[in-house]
Design a protein around this motif. Structure first.
Motif, PDB file in Angstrom:
ATOM      1  N   PRO A 275     -17.333 -61.733  51.427  1.00 56.76           N
ATOM      2  CA  PRO A 275     -17.702 -60.198  52.355  1.00 56.76           C
ATOM      3  C   PRO A 275     -18.851 -59.937  51.560  1.00 56.76           C
ATOM      4  O   PRO A 275     -19.640 -60.365  50.385  1.00 56.76           O
ATOM      5  N   GLN A 276     -19.559 -59.703  52.949  1.00 61.32           N
ATOM      6  CA  GLN A 276     -20.919 -59.223  52.156  1.00 61.32           C
ATOM      7  C   GLN A 276     -21.112 -57.635  52.286  1.00 61.32           C
ATOM      8  O   GLN A 276     -20.910 -57.107  53.859  1.00 61.32           O
ATOM      9  N   VAL A 277     -20.683 -56.574  50.881  1.00 62.49           N
ATOM     10  CA  VAL A 277     -20.496 -55.492  51.464  1.00 62.49           C
ATOM     11  C   VAL A 277     -22.025 -54.987  51.945  1.00 62.49           C
ATOM     12  O   VAL A 277     -22.520 -55.106  50.394  1.00 62.49           O
ATOM     13  N   PHE A 411     -17.956 -50.092  58.750  1.00 62.95           N
ATOM     14  CA  PHE A 411     -16.817 -49.124  57.773  1.00 62.95           C
ATOM     15  C   PHE A 411     -17.807 -47.766  57.620  1.00 62.95           C
ATOM     16  O   PHE A 411     -18.857 -47.886  57.817  1.00 62.95           O
ATOM     17  N   LYS A 412     -16.563 -46.205  57.391  1.00 62.02           N
ATOM     18  CA  LYS A 412     -16.953 -45.023  57.045  1.00 62.02           C
ATOM     19  C   LYS A 412     -17.679 -44.906  55.895  1.00 62.02           C
ATOM     20  O   LYS A 412     -18.200 -43.570  55.673  1.00 62.02           O
ATOM     21  N   THR A 413     -16.299 -44.728  54.998  1.00 60.79           N
ATOM     22  CA  THR A 413     -16.054 -44.904  53.969  1.00 60.79           C
ATOM     23  C   THR A 413     -16.563 -45.927  52.646  1.00 60.79           C
ATOM     24  O   THR A 413     -16.273 -47.091  53.142  1.00 60.79           O
ATOM     25  N   ALA A 414     -16.754 -45.566  51.590  1.00 57.38           N
ATOM     26  CA  ALA A 414     -16.382 -47.129  50.363  1.00 57.38           C
ATOM     27  C   ALA A 414     -15.346 -46.868  50.285  1.00 57.38           C
ATOM     28  O   ALA A 414     -15.546 -48.373  50.028  1.00 57.38           O
ATOM     29  N   GLU A 415     -14.435 -46.436  50.258  1.00 58.57           N
ATOM     30  CA  GLU A 415     -12.513 -46.883  50.223  1.00 58.57           C
ATOM     31  C   GLU A 415     -12.296 -48.004  51.067  1.00 58.57           C
ATOM     32  O   GLU A 415     -11.604 -48.278  50.265  1.00 58.57           O
ATOM     33  N   GLU A 416     -12.683 -46.847  52.410  1.00 57.21           N
ATOM     34  CA  GLU A 416     -12.750 -48.431  53.592  1.00 57.21           C
ATOM     35  C   GLU A 416     -13.267 -49.875  53.660  1.00 57.21           C
ATOM     36  O   GLU A 416     -13.022 -51.027  53.591  1.00 57.21           O
ATOM     37  N   ALA A 417     -14.404 -49.228  52.138  1.00 56.78           N
ATOM     38  CA  ALA A 417     -15.031 -50.949  52.535  1.00 56.78           C
ATOM     39  C   ALA A 417     -14.214 -51.621  51.606  1.00 56.78           C
ATOM     40  O   ALA A 417     -14.756 -52.930  51.955  1.00 56.78           O
ATOM     41  N   ILE A 418     -14.323 -50.901  50.659  1.00 54.84           N
ATOM     42  CA  ILE A 418     -13.406 -52.157  49.709  1.00 54.84           C
ATOM     43  C   ILE A 418     -12.331 -52.469  50.426  1.00 54.84           C
ATOM     44  O   ILE A 418     -12.142 -53.656  49.856  1.00 54.84           O
ATOM     45  N   PHE A 441     -22.033 -51.299  41.132  1.00 57.00           N
ATOM     46  CA  PHE A 441     -21.036 -51.639  40.136  1.00 57.00           C
ATOM     47  C   PHE A 441     -19.558 -51.350  40.388  1.00 57.00           C
ATOM     48  O   PHE A 441     -18.675 -52.044  40.421  1.00 57.00           O
ATOM     49  N   GLN A 442     -19.449 -50.027  40.497  1.00 54.13           N
ATOM     50  CA  GLN A 442     -18.559 -49.557  40.989  1.00 54.13           C
ATOM     51  C   GLN A 442     -17.763 -50.107  42.037  1.00 54.13           C
ATOM     52  O   GLN A 442     -16.462 -50.658  42.243  1.00 54.13           O
ATOM     53  N   ALA A 443     -18.300 -50.736  43.099  1.00 52.18           N
ATOM     54  CA  ALA A 443     -17.978 -52.097  44.291  1.00 52.18           C
ATOM     55  C   ALA A 443     -17.085 -53.392  43.543  1.00 52.18           C
ATOM     56  O   ALA A 443     -16.871 -53.322  43.738  1.00 52.18           O
ATOM     57  N   ILE A 444     -18.915 -53.582  43.404  1.00 53.93           N
ATOM     58  CA  ILE A 444     -18.447 -55.109  42.384  1.00 53.93           C
ATOM     59  C   ILE A 444     -16.972 -54.994  41.752  1.00 53.93           C
ATOM     60  O   ILE A 444     -16.091 -56.427  41.784  1.00 53.93           O
ATOM     61  N   ARG A 445     -16.705 -53.910  40.356  1.00 54.92           N
ATOM     62  CA  ARG A 445     -15.316 -54.178  39.492  1.00 54.92           C
ATOM     63  C   ARG A 445     -14.380 -53.859  40.565  1.00 54.92           C
ATOM     64  O   ARG A 445     -12.978 -54.593  39.847  1.00 54.92           O
ATOM     65  N   ARG A 446     -14.355 -53.393  41.573  1.00 56.47           N
ATOM     66  CA  ARG A 446     -12.879 -52.888  42.669  1.00 56.47           C
ATOM     67  C   ARG A 446     -12.814 -54.093  43.894  1.00 56.47           C
ATOM     68  O   ARG A 446     -11.959 -54.340  43.968  1.00 56.47           O
ATOM     69  N   ILE A 447     -13.930 -55.242  43.880  1.00 54.73           N
ATOM     70  CA  ILE A 447     -13.659 -56.582  45.067  1.00 54.73           C
ATOM     71  C   ILE A 447     -12.969 -57.745  44.028  1.00 54.73           C
ATOM     72  O   ILE A 447     -13.388 -58.006  43.038  1.00 54.73           O
ATOM     73  N   LYS A 448     -12.297 -58.154  44.330  1.00 56.04           N
ATOM     74  CA  LYS A 448     -11.377 -59.401  43.853  1.00 56.04           C
ATOM     75  C   LYS A 448     -11.677 -60.809  43.799  1.00 56.04           C
ATOM     76  O   LYS A 448     -11.190 -60.789  45.263  1.00 56.04           O
ATOM     77  N   ALA A 449     -12.907 -60.780  43.575  1.00 55.79           N
ATOM     78  CA  ALA A 449     -13.594 -62.247  43.873  1.00 55.79           C
ATOM     79  C   ALA A 449     -14.143 -62.179  42.829  1.00 55.79           C
ATOM     80  O   ALA A 449     -14.486 -61.787  40.963  1.00 55.79           O
ATOM     81  N   GLY A 450     -14.754 -63.651  41.746  1.00 58.46           N
ATOM     82  CA  GLY A 450     -14.935 -64.236  41.187  1.00 58.46           C
ATOM     83  C   GLY A 450     -16.276 -64.606  41.045  1.00 58.46           C
ATOM     84  O   GLY A 450     -16.922 -64.872  39.314  1.00 58.46           O
TER      85      GLY A 450
END
Length: 501
Positions: A275-277, A411-418, A441-450
Motif C-alpha cells: 500500500p501507498q497511503v 479513504f475518508k478517515t485515517a482509521e479507514e486508511a489503515i 509515524f502513527q500510520a507506519i506503526r499500525r501497518i503490518k509490513a516489514g
C-alpha cells in the motif's frame, strides 16, 4: 488507450548478437550438466534472439554441488578463517563486481529485459551490499554473562549454521543473490545457489568473480535448471542446513513444508501487495513521482512494488492527475538503449497473465484510467496502467499482479486508511505520505509490513533489515540481523573452581 514513448529494440546491437554460454560452478570449477543438456534463454525484448545458454541440471548435479559445499564446510578453511581473512576476500569480490558492472548489467538487461540504466544501478548497490557485509564480519559477536555466581561464567557462541541452499527469482538475480550470499558466507557458511532458469547468467559470473577473488573452492556453488530438478532438493536434502527462497507464495509454501519435514532453518521472502497511503497534507508532486516510479519500475515486476494507492478523497483527483503526467513520460522499449526507463516483462506468458488481470479488472467494474495495452510490434512490453474505482473484493485488489498496474482506492478517515492498507494477506512493504511526521509515524506503526517508507518509496540501505509480515514470508535479510539467519547460537555454561582465599 494512451500513447506512451516507446523505443523499438535494435536487432543489430552487437551486445545482443554475442553468444553467451555458461557452465555451472561446482567445487570451484565451471562444469556442464552431467546429461549434457542445456536451456536456451530468448530475450523477452528481442523475440527469436537467444542471449544465453545454461546447463540443464539434474538431481545428480545438485547433489554434487551440495556435496562440494558440505565438504568445504566440514573440512575446508572457510569456516575456520578469522573474520578479517573472510572480510578481505569478500571485499575483493566487491571490487571485481564493481570492475565488471557493465558486463553484468548487459547480461541482466538481455536476460531479464530490464533497462540497462536500471541494471547498472543494481550492480552498484550490490557492490555496497558485499562491502557492508565484509565490514560487519569482523564485528560478529556472541555474549558473555558474568552475573551467574562467583564460580560460573556463561557464554553464547555464534557459529555458522552450515550449508545454505539459496533459491533466487528472475527479476533481480544478482541483487537478491547479493542480499544473501555475503551474509551467509560472512557468517562462515558455504552456499549452493539456484538462480532462475530465465536469468542465471549474472549469478554464474558473480560466482566466477568470487573464485577469482580468492574464495575457496566449494564455498559458493551455482546450479542451474528447473526448480523441480535442482531447486526442490535444496529443501529436501539432509546435508543442507538452511534453505532460503525468494519468489511466489505458492512455491514458498511448498519449500517451507518440505524444509519442515527435515527440521531445517528456512527463510522465505514471498509476494507483496504494497500500500501507498497518501494523506491530504502530503507533498503531491513528490508522492506522484515516487508512486509512479515504484509501481512501474522494472515493469512492475518487483515484490515491494507499491501497487495499491490509498489516497484521501480530498486530494485523489489531483494526485491521480500528477501520477498520470509522470507515467506519460516513462520511456519503454529497448533495454539496451540508455534513454529507456522500462524494458520488457520477463516473457510472453507473463505478459498474457498481466493482460488477463487487466481484463478481469475491467470486467469487475474498475475504471481504466490509463494504459491497459501492449506496446511495440514485438516483445513483451506493456504500458503503465492505472485503475480507479477499485473495491476490495476485486481480484486486482487482492492478487499480486507483478506487472505495471496501479490500483487506486479512496479513504475518508485515517482509521479507514489503515484498515485498507492491512486488508490483504501480504505484508512485505508499505509507504505513508504526510507532511505531519506524527501522522506518518502513527500510520507506519499500525501497518503490518516489514519494509516501510515515510515520504519515499523503494530506497534501501545495507544497514536496514528487510523481510515480510503475514504471508509475505519469514526471516530477515541485511543489516546485523541478516547474519542471524545463517548462524547458530550455542550456550556454554562454565563452572570454575572456588577462588583460593
Amino acid at each position: 488507450m494512451s500513447a506512451f514513448p516507446f523505443i523499438t529494440p535494435r536487432l543489430d546491437d552487437p551486445r545482443l548478437l554475442q553468444e553467451r554460454r555458461y557452465g555451472m560452478v561446482i567445487d570451484g570449477k565451471s562444469v556442464p550438466a552431467l546429461s549434457g543438456e542445456t536451456i536456451a534463454r530468448e530475450s523477452p525484448a528481442h523475440p527469436g534472439h537467444i542471449v544465453s545458454i545454461i546447463p540443464k541440471g539434474s538431481r545428480d548435479d545438485a547433489e554434487a554441488a551440495i556435496a562440494a559445499a558440505r565438504l568445504a564446510f566440514d573440512n575446508g578453511p572457510w569456516p575456520r578463517m578469522t573474520g578479517g581473512e573472510r572480510a578481505r576476500i569478500m571485499n575483493r569480490v566487491a571490487d571485481l563486481i564493481e570492475a565488471n558492472i557493465e558486463e553484468l548489467a548487459i547480461i541482466e538487461a538481455l536476460e531479464v529485459g530490464k533497462a540497462i540504466s536500471q541494471a547498472r544501478g543494481e550492480m552498484g548497490f550490490s557492490v555496497s551490499l558485499w562491502r557492508y557485509a565484509a565490514g560487519h564480519v569482523q564485528g560478529l559477536e556472541g555474549e558473555a554473562h558474568n552475573d551467574l555466581g562467583p564460580n560460573t561464567i556463561g557464554l553464547i557462541l555464534r557459529e555458522p549454521a552450515g550449508v545454505v541452499g539459496l533459491i533466487t527469482p528472475w527479476n533481480f538475480p544478482l541483487l537478491i543473490g547479493s542480499e544473501r550470499i555475503p551474509w551467509a558466507i560472512g557468517a562462515g557458511c558455504t552456499v549452493v545457489i539456484k538462480p532462475s532458469e530465465f536469468t542465471s547468467g549474472s549469478t554464474i559470473r558473480m560466482a566466477e568473480l568470487a573464485l577469482q577473488a580468492g574464495l575457496p573452492e566449494g564455498v559458493l556453488n551455482v546450479i542451474t535448471g528447473y526448480g523441480a530438478d535442482v531447486g526442490q532438493i535444496l529443501a529436501e536434502h539432509p546435508d543442507v542446513d538452511v534453505v532460503n527462497f525468494t519468489g511466489s507464495q505458492r512455491v514458498g509454501r511448498l519449500i517451507g513444508a518440505i524444509a519442515g519435514q527435515n527440521i531445517k532453518k528456512v527463510g522465505l521472502e514471498l509476494g507483496g501487495k504494497g500500500p501507498q497511503v497518501v494523506f491530504a497534507d502530503a507533498d503531491l508532486d513528490a508522492a506522484a513521482a515516487k508512486i509512479s516510479g515504484g509501481v512501474f519500475h522494472c515493469s512492475g515486476q518487483v515484490c515491494i512494488s507499491g501497487s495499491r494507492l490509498i489516497v484521501h478523497e480530498s486530494v485523489a483527483d489531483a494526485l491521480l492527475e500528477k501520477v498520470q503526467a509522470v507515467a506519460a513520460q516513462i520511456v519503454t522499449g529497448d533495454p539496451l538503449d540508455d534513454r529507456v526507463h522500462v524494458g520488457a516483462l520477463i516473457h510472453q506468458g507473463h505478459l498474457d497473465k498481466v493482460a488477463g488481470y487487466v481484463e478481469q479488472g475491467k470486467a469487475d467494474g474498475a475504471q481504466l484510467l490509463v494504459g491497459g495495452n501492449t506496446l511495440g510490434k514485438a516483445g513483451a512490453f506493456y504500458a503503465p496502467t492505472i485503475f480507479t474505482d477499485v473495491t476490495r473484493q476485486m481480484t486486482i485488489a487482492q492478487d499480486e499482479i507483478f506487472g505495471p498496474v496501479l490500483t487506486t482506492f479512496r479513504f475518508k478517515t485515517a482509521e479507514e486508511a489503515i484498515r485498507m492498507a492491512n486488508d490483504t494477506p501480504y505484508g512485505l512493504s508499505a509507504c505513508v505520505w504526510s507532511r505531519n511526521i506524527s501522522t506518518a509515524f502513527q500510520a507506519i506503526r499500525r501497518i503490518k509490513a516489514g519494509r516501510t517508507w515515510i515520504n519515499g518509496m523503494g530506497d534501501g540501505a545495507p544497514q536496514l533489515a528487510i523481510g515480510g509480515y503475514k504471508q509475505s514470508g519469514v526471516g530477515r535479510e541485511l543489516g546485523k540481523h541478516g547474519f542471524d539467519e545463517y548462524s547458530e547460537l550455542k550456550s556454554v555454561h562454565v563452572s570454575l573452581s572456588a577462588f583460593p582465599g
